[in-house]
Design an enzyme around this catalytic site. Structure first.
Site, PDB file in Angstrom:
ATOM      1  N   ARG A 196       0.828  -1.210   0.000  1.00  0.00           N
ATOM      2  CA  ARG A 196       0.000   0.000   0.000  1.00  0.00           C
ATOM      3  C   ARG A 196       0.863   1.261   0.000  1.00  0.00           C
ATOM      4  NH1 ARG A 196      -5.405  -0.708   1.455  1.00  0.00           N
ATOM      5  NH2 ARG A 196      -5.974  -2.815   2.155  1.00  0.00           N
ATOM      6  N   ASP A 197       0.291   2.326  -0.549  1.00  0.00           N
ATOM      7  CA  ASP A 197       0.899   3.653  -0.510  1.00  0.00           C
ATOM      8  C   ASP A 197       2.271   3.702  -1.169  1.00  0.00           C
ATOM      9  OD1 ASP A 197      -1.327   4.667   0.947  1.00  0.00           O
ATOM     10  OD2 ASP A 197      -0.458   3.834   2.786  1.00  0.00           O
ATOM     11  N   ARG A 198       2.527   2.748  -2.057  1.00  0.00           N
ATOM     12  CA  ARG A 198       3.784   2.697  -2.821  1.00  0.00           C
ATOM     13  C   ARG A 198       5.019   2.449  -1.944  1.00  0.00           C
ATOM     14  NH1 ARG A 198      -0.031   2.432  -5.806  1.00  0.00           N
ATOM     15  NH2 ARG A 198      -0.228   3.455  -7.838  1.00  0.00           N
ATOM     16  N   LEU A 199       4.808   1.960  -0.725  1.00  0.00           N
ATOM     17  CA  LEU A 199       5.936   1.633   0.148  1.00  0.00           C
ATOM     18  C   LEU A 199       6.292   0.158  -0.053  1.00  0.00           C
ATOM     19  CD1 LEU A 199       5.062   3.589   3.409  1.00  0.00           C
ATOM     20  CD2 LEU A 199       6.711   4.181   1.633  1.00  0.00           C
ATOM     21  N   HIS A 200       6.703  -0.139  -1.271  1.00  0.00           N
ATOM     22  CA  HIS A 200       6.972  -1.527  -1.650  1.00  0.00           C
ATOM     23  C   HIS A 200       8.247  -2.054  -0.994  1.00  0.00           C
ATOM     24  CE1 HIS A 200       4.046  -0.255  -4.521  1.00  0.00           C
ATOM     25  NE2 HIS A 200       4.909   0.427  -5.257  1.00  0.00           N
TER      26      HIS A 200
END
Length: 226
Positions: A196-200
């Protein structure tokens, strides 16, 4: 400007404590999960579809999708026409990058390293197990070369099909002299897991010594920011 579509990645992520001891074991586990998903969920239609990037004589990158036909601790491998764009480019610069991407699973595996030609014996063995039509098309298609229309391609296929009819044997169609394959000897193997939220999560096995993909002593792990 049209607003970009937004889709949050709902993957499980990947933490260090859940990472396998070697890139081979981690990649094998993810590949098996993708294959299972191909059958059960049907949303990973081609689990071994692999993007392969090379560099041309002018230093410009080139990328295309192939099927990963081999995967063992030596590295991933694929087959191709050696006179294709990728074959010519690898003859001039063996540097290569490749990736397996499974969007439905929010996962990807990236390989970086050097391409090495597959032994002729391994190529012959694999070629004999291809469907007859695929063996014929290997002769008919001068991969990456310009052709005026589809009719010429179909005519070449018909000519070779008549020359080597399907008798159900592995030797019905000889291996073209311009056909072969490559194995990637990896220097890095990255495991990307969407969150989520591009916090890969990006966990990367970086070569630290001699050894194959299943040798723990040959690799160190680092986390890279998304």
């Amino acid at each position: 400007m049209t607003p970009a579509d937004r889709h949050d990645y709902l993957g499980e992520g990947l933490l260090e404590q859940h990472l396998a001891a070697t890139p081979w074991r981690q990649a094998s586990a993810w590949l098996e999960a993708a294959r299972e998903r191909a059958g059960a969920e049907g949303d990973v239609p081609e689990p071994t579809a692999m993007s392969v990037a090379t560099v041309d004589a002018d230093g410009r990158p080139d990328v295309r999708t192939v099927l990963m036909r081999f995967f063992d601790p030596s590295g991933p491998g694929f087959v191709t026409n050696l006179e294709s764009a990728k074959g010519r480019q690898l003859a001039g610069n063996a540097g290569i990058a490749a990736s397996l991407t499974w969007p439905a699973m929010y996962r990807a595996v990236r390989f970086r390293g050097t391409a090495h030609r597959l032994p002729e014996e391994q190529v012959r063995d694999y070629f004999g197990h291809r469907p007859w039509g695929s063996r014929v098309s290997a002769w008919a298609s001068r991969q990456s070369q310009v052709i005026e229309g589809r009719e010429g391609l179909e005519a070449a296929y018909a000519r070779y099909a008549a020359q080597w009819p399907d008798r159900g044997g592995v030797d019905d169609v000889p291996v073209p002299p311009f056909w072969g394959g490559y194995r990637i000897t990896c220097d890095e193997v990255e495991f990307w897991a969407g969150r989520r939220d591009r916090l890969h999560d990006r966990l990367v096995f970086v070569r630290a010594g001699e050894g194959d993909l299943d040798d723990p002593s040959a690799w160190r792990v680092e986390r890279r920011q998304p």
